[in-house]
Design a protein around this motif. Sequence first.
Motif, PDB file in Angstrom:
ATOM      1  N   LYS A 227       0.826  -1.205   0.000  1.00  0.00           N
ATOM      2  CA  LYS A 227       0.000   0.000   0.000  1.00  0.00           C
ATOM      3  C   LYS A 227       0.860   1.256   0.000  1.00  0.00           C
ATOM      4  CE  LYS A 227      -4.235  -1.776   1.983  1.00  0.00           C
ATOM      5  NZ  LYS A 227      -5.348  -1.463   2.871  1.00  0.00           N
ATOM      6  N   ALA A 228       1.982   1.221   0.689  1.00  0.00           N
ATOM      7  CA  ALA A 228       2.893   2.365   0.684  1.00  0.00           C
ATOM      8  C   ALA A 228       3.370   2.638  -0.740  1.00  0.00           C
ATOM      9  CB  ALA A 228       4.087   2.106   1.611  1.00  0.00           C
ATOM     10  N   LYS A 229       3.774   1.602  -1.442  1.00  0.00           N
ATOM     11  CA  LYS A 229       4.243   1.759  -2.820  1.00  0.00           C
ATOM     12  C   LYS A 229       3.114   2.237  -3.731  1.00  0.00           C
ATOM     13  CE  LYS A 229       7.633  -1.884  -2.217  1.00  0.00           C
ATOM     14  NZ  LYS A 229       7.980  -3.264  -2.585  1.00  0.00           N
ATOM     15  N   GLU A 230       1.928   1.696  -3.535  1.00  0.00           N
ATOM     16  CA  GLU A 230       0.781   2.108  -4.340  1.00  0.00           C
ATOM     17  C   GLU A 230       0.465   3.593  -4.126  1.00  0.00           C
ATOM     18  OE1 GLU A 230      -3.336   0.006  -5.180  1.00  0.00           O
ATOM     19  OE2 GLU A 230      -3.348   0.947  -3.193  1.00  0.00           O
ATOM     20  N   ASN A 231       0.511   4.057  -2.875  1.00  0.00           N
ATOM     21  CA  ASN A 231       0.253   5.464  -2.596  1.00  0.00           C
ATOM     22  C   ASN A 231       1.318   6.360  -3.192  1.00  0.00           C
ATOM     23  OD1 ASN A 231      -2.119   6.326  -0.594  1.00  0.00           O
ATOM     24  ND2 ASN A 231      -1.554   4.192  -0.211  1.00  0.00           N
ATOM     25  N   LEU A 232       2.556   5.925  -3.173  1.00  0.00           N
ATOM     26  CA  LEU A 232       3.632   6.704  -3.790  1.00  0.00           C
ATOM     27  C   LEU A 232       3.411   6.806  -5.301  1.00  0.00           C
ATOM     28  CD1 LEU A 232       6.101   8.203  -2.752  1.00  0.00           C
ATOM     29  CD2 LEU A 232       7.452   6.178  -3.272  1.00  0.00           C
ATOM     30  N   GLU A 233       3.018   5.707  -5.916  1.00  0.00           N
ATOM     31  CA  GLU A 233       2.723   5.726  -7.349  1.00  0.00           C
ATOM     32  C   GLU A 233       1.525   6.631  -7.645  1.00  0.00           C
ATOM     33  OE1 GLU A 233       1.274   2.791 -10.950  1.00  0.00           O
ATOM     34  OE2 GLU A 233       2.337   1.900  -9.267  1.00  0.00           O
ATOM     35  N   ALA A 234       0.496   6.565  -6.800  1.00  0.00           N
ATOM     36  CA  ALA A 234      -0.673   7.431  -6.983  1.00  0.00           C
ATOM     37  C   ALA A 234      -0.272   8.897  -6.879  1.00  0.00           C
ATOM     38  CB  ALA A 234      -1.744   7.091  -5.948  1.00  0.00           C
ATOM     39  N   ALA A 235       0.584   9.224  -5.917  1.00  0.00           N
ATOM     40  CA  ALA A 235       1.050  10.599  -5.760  1.00  0.00           C
ATOM     41  C   ALA A 235       1.775  11.058  -7.013  1.00  0.00           C
ATOM     42  CB  ALA A 235       1.956  10.711  -4.541  1.00  0.00           C
ATOM     43  N   GLU A 236       2.621  10.206  -7.544  1.00  0.00           N
ATOM     44  CA  GLU A 236       3.359  10.569  -8.758  1.00  0.00           C
ATOM     45  C   GLU A 236       2.398  10.871  -9.905  1.00  0.00           C
ATOM     46  OE1 GLU A 236       7.069   8.988 -11.494  1.00  0.00           O
ATOM     47  OE2 GLU A 236       6.047   7.568 -10.177  1.00  0.00           O
ATOM     48  N   ARG A 237       1.347  10.079 -10.020  1.00  0.00           N
ATOM     49  CA  ARG A 237       0.361  10.288 -11.079  1.00  0.00           C
ATOM     50  C   ARG A 237      -0.455  11.561 -10.867  1.00  0.00           C
ATOM     51  NH1 ARG A 237      -2.254   4.340 -12.284  1.00  0.00           N
ATOM     52  NH2 ARG A 237      -0.287   3.241 -12.610  1.00  0.00           N
ATOM     53  N   LEU A 238      -0.540  12.022  -9.631  1.00  0.00           N
ATOM     54  CA  LEU A 238      -1.303  13.227  -9.313  1.00  0.00           C
ATOM     55  C   LEU A 238      -0.482  14.507  -9.455  1.00  0.00           C
ATOM     56  CD1 LEU A 238      -3.221  11.842  -6.222  1.00  0.00           C
ATOM     57  CD2 LEU A 238      -4.254  12.529  -8.409  1.00  0.00           C
ATOM     58  N   LEU A 239       0.826  14.373  -9.557  1.00  0.00           N
ATOM     59  CA  LEU A 239       1.693  15.535  -9.751  1.00  0.00           C
ATOM     60  C   LEU A 239       1.690  15.948 -11.220  1.00  0.00           C
ATOM     61  CD1 LEU A 239       4.729  14.476  -7.540  1.00  0.00           C
ATOM     62  CD2 LEU A 239       3.107  16.338  -7.071  1.00  0.00           C
ATOM     63  N   PRO A 240       1.941  17.225 -11.492  1.00  0.00           N
ATOM     64  CA  PRO A 240       2.046  17.661 -12.894  1.00  0.00           C
ATOM     65  C   PRO A 240       3.153  16.880 -13.597  1.00  0.00           C
ATOM     66  CG  PRO A 240       1.999  19.545 -11.419  1.00  0.00           C
ATOM     67  CD  PRO A 240       2.136  18.329 -10.556  1.00  0.00           C
ATOM     68  N   ASP A 241       3.002  16.710 -14.904  1.00  0.00           N
ATOM     69  CA  ASP A 241       4.043  16.008 -15.646  1.00  0.00           C
ATOM     70  C   ASP A 241       4.567  16.867 -16.796  1.00  0.00           C
ATOM     71  OD1 ASP A 241       2.192  15.826 -17.687  1.00  0.00           O
ATOM     72  OD2 ASP A 241       1.942  13.659 -17.536  1.00  0.00           O
ATOM     73  N   GLU A 242       5.576  16.365 -17.453  1.00  0.00           N
ATOM     74  CA  GLU A 242       6.231  17.112 -18.529  1.00  0.00           C
ATOM     75  C   GLU A 242       5.360  17.249 -19.763  1.00  0.00           C
ATOM     76  OE1 GLU A 242       9.954  15.166 -19.178  1.00  0.00           O
ATOM     77  OE2 GLU A 242      10.729  15.745 -17.220  1.00  0.00           O
ATOM     78  N   GLU A 243       4.329  16.416 -19.883  1.00  0.00           N
ATOM     79  CA  GLU A 243       3.432  16.487 -21.039  1.00  0.00           C
ATOM     80  C   GLU A 243       2.352  17.550 -20.859  1.00  0.00           C
ATOM     81  OE1 GLU A 243       4.217  13.083 -19.858  1.00  0.00           O
ATOM     82  OE2 GLU A 243       5.858  13.401 -21.252  1.00  0.00           O
ATOM     83  N   GLY A 244       2.361  18.242 -19.717  1.00  0.00           N
ATOM     84  CA  GLY A 244       1.416  19.329 -19.516  1.00  0.00           C
ATOM     85  C   GLY A 244       0.241  19.032 -18.600  1.00  0.00           C
ATOM     86  N   ARG A 245       0.213  17.840 -18.034  1.00  0.00           N
ATOM     87  CA  ARG A 245      -0.864  17.547 -17.081  1.00  0.00           C
ATOM     88  C   ARG A 245      -0.714  18.504 -15.903  1.00  0.00           C
ATOM     89  NH1 ARG A 245      -0.034  12.069 -15.301  1.00  0.00           N
ATOM     90  NH2 ARG A 245       1.335  12.965 -13.741  1.00  0.00           N
ATOM     91  N   GLU A 246      -1.796  19.153 -15.510  1.00  0.00           N
ATOM     92  CA  GLU A 246      -1.728  20.149 -14.434  1.00  0.00           C
ATOM     93  C   GLU A 246      -1.476  19.532 -13.069  1.00  0.00           C
ATOM     94  OE1 GLU A 246      -4.716  23.163 -14.263  1.00  0.00           O
ATOM     95  OE2 GLU A 246      -4.891  23.177 -16.446  1.00  0.00           O
ATOM     96  N   GLY A 247      -2.039  18.420 -12.799  1.00  0.00           N
ATOM     97  CA  GLY A 247      -1.859  17.776 -11.511  1.00  0.00           C
ATOM     98  C   GLY A 247      -2.903  18.204 -10.500  1.00  0.00           C
ATOM     99  N   LEU A 248      -3.012  17.418  -9.478  1.00  0.00           N
ATOM    100  CA  LEU A 248      -3.931  17.652  -8.362  1.00  0.00           C
ATOM    101  C   LEU A 248      -3.075  17.662  -7.096  1.00  0.00           C
ATOM    102  CD1 LEU A 248      -6.641  15.143  -9.569  1.00  0.00           C
ATOM    103  CD2 LEU A 248      -6.744  17.636  -9.764  1.00  0.00           C
ATOM    104  N   LEU A 249      -2.577  18.834  -6.758  1.00  0.00           N
ATOM    105  CA  LEU A 249      -1.542  18.947  -5.733  1.00  0.00           C
ATOM    106  C   LEU A 249      -2.028  18.605  -4.338  1.00  0.00           C
ATOM    107  CD1 LEU A 249       0.248  22.133  -7.070  1.00  0.00           C
ATOM    108  CD2 LEU A 249       0.873  19.732  -7.403  1.00  0.00           C
ATOM    109  N   ASN A 250      -3.251  18.965  -3.984  1.00  0.00           N
ATOM    110  CA  ASN A 250      -3.763  18.618  -2.658  1.00  0.00           C
ATOM    111  C   ASN A 250      -3.921  17.104  -2.521  1.00  0.00           C
ATOM    112  OD1 ASN A 250      -4.023  21.235  -1.455  1.00  0.00           O
ATOM    113  ND2 ASN A 250      -5.684  21.600  -2.887  1.00  0.00           N
ATOM    114  N   ALA A 251      -4.465  16.485  -3.559  1.00  0.00           N
ATOM    115  CA  ALA A 251      -4.624  15.027  -3.539  1.00  0.00           C
ATOM    116  C   ALA A 251      -3.255  14.345  -3.509  1.00  0.00           C
ATOM    117  CB  ALA A 251      -5.441  14.566  -4.744  1.00  0.00           C
ATOM    118  N   ALA A 252      -2.302  14.899  -4.254  1.00  0.00           N
ATOM    119  CA  ALA A 252      -0.948  14.335  -4.253  1.00  0.00           C
ATOM    120  C   ALA A 252      -0.341  14.407  -2.863  1.00  0.00           C
ATOM    121  CB  ALA A 252      -0.064  15.064  -5.266  1.00  0.00           C
ATOM    122  N   ALA A 253      -0.491  15.554  -2.189  1.00  0.00           N
ATOM    123  CA  ALA A 253       0.075  15.717  -0.848  1.00  0.00           C
ATOM    124  C   ALA A 253      -0.498  14.694   0.125  1.00  0.00           C
ATOM    125  CB  ALA A 253      -0.181  17.130  -0.333  1.00  0.00           C
ATOM    126  N   SER A 254      -1.777  14.407  -0.008  1.00  0.00           N
ATOM    127  CA  SER A 254      -2.399  13.417   0.865  1.00  0.00           C
ATOM    128  C   SER A 254      -1.814  12.022   0.611  1.00  0.00           C
ATOM    129  CB  SER A 254      -3.911  13.412   0.637  1.00  0.00           C
ATOM    130  OG  SER A 254      -4.555  12.604   1.588  1.00  0.00           O
TER     131      SER A 254
END
Length: 126
Positions: free
Chosen positions: A6-33
């Motif tokens: 679950k720790a690894k899954e949450n870290l992966e989820a956070a990475e997906r919620l952060l902005p990326d180089e392709e221009g995805r804006e990201g969801l920073l509050n959700a990422a922080a959680s």
Amino acid sequence: MRLDEKAKENLEAAERLLPDEEGREGLLNAAASRIYYAAYLAVADRALRDGVAFTDDGQCYFRHDRLPRDARSWGILDTDAAEELELLYSLRIRADYLEDQVEFDEALLAYEGAERLVARLLGEAA
């Protein structure tokens, strides 16, 4: 699912919620959680493997407000890592409950800190 997974899954989820180089804006509050929970679950996994009992009254989770201090007293975290976990917890509280928004730089630094913490506690690259 085990807590280390679950720790690894949450870290992966956070990475997906952060902005990326392709221009995805990201969801920073959700990422922080998710960033905090990745670290929390890594500490919890290590504590359980070390035979430490849960600290809540229902005995099914470690109390979030005490975990950085407790994990340091159990020898799981050193002072710097305990402070890092405390910062991640504070950021999660702001992200989930306060009007202030998490900024990109804060989320990125938190992610990097959690990534190091998870890797160290789980004994491998996250």
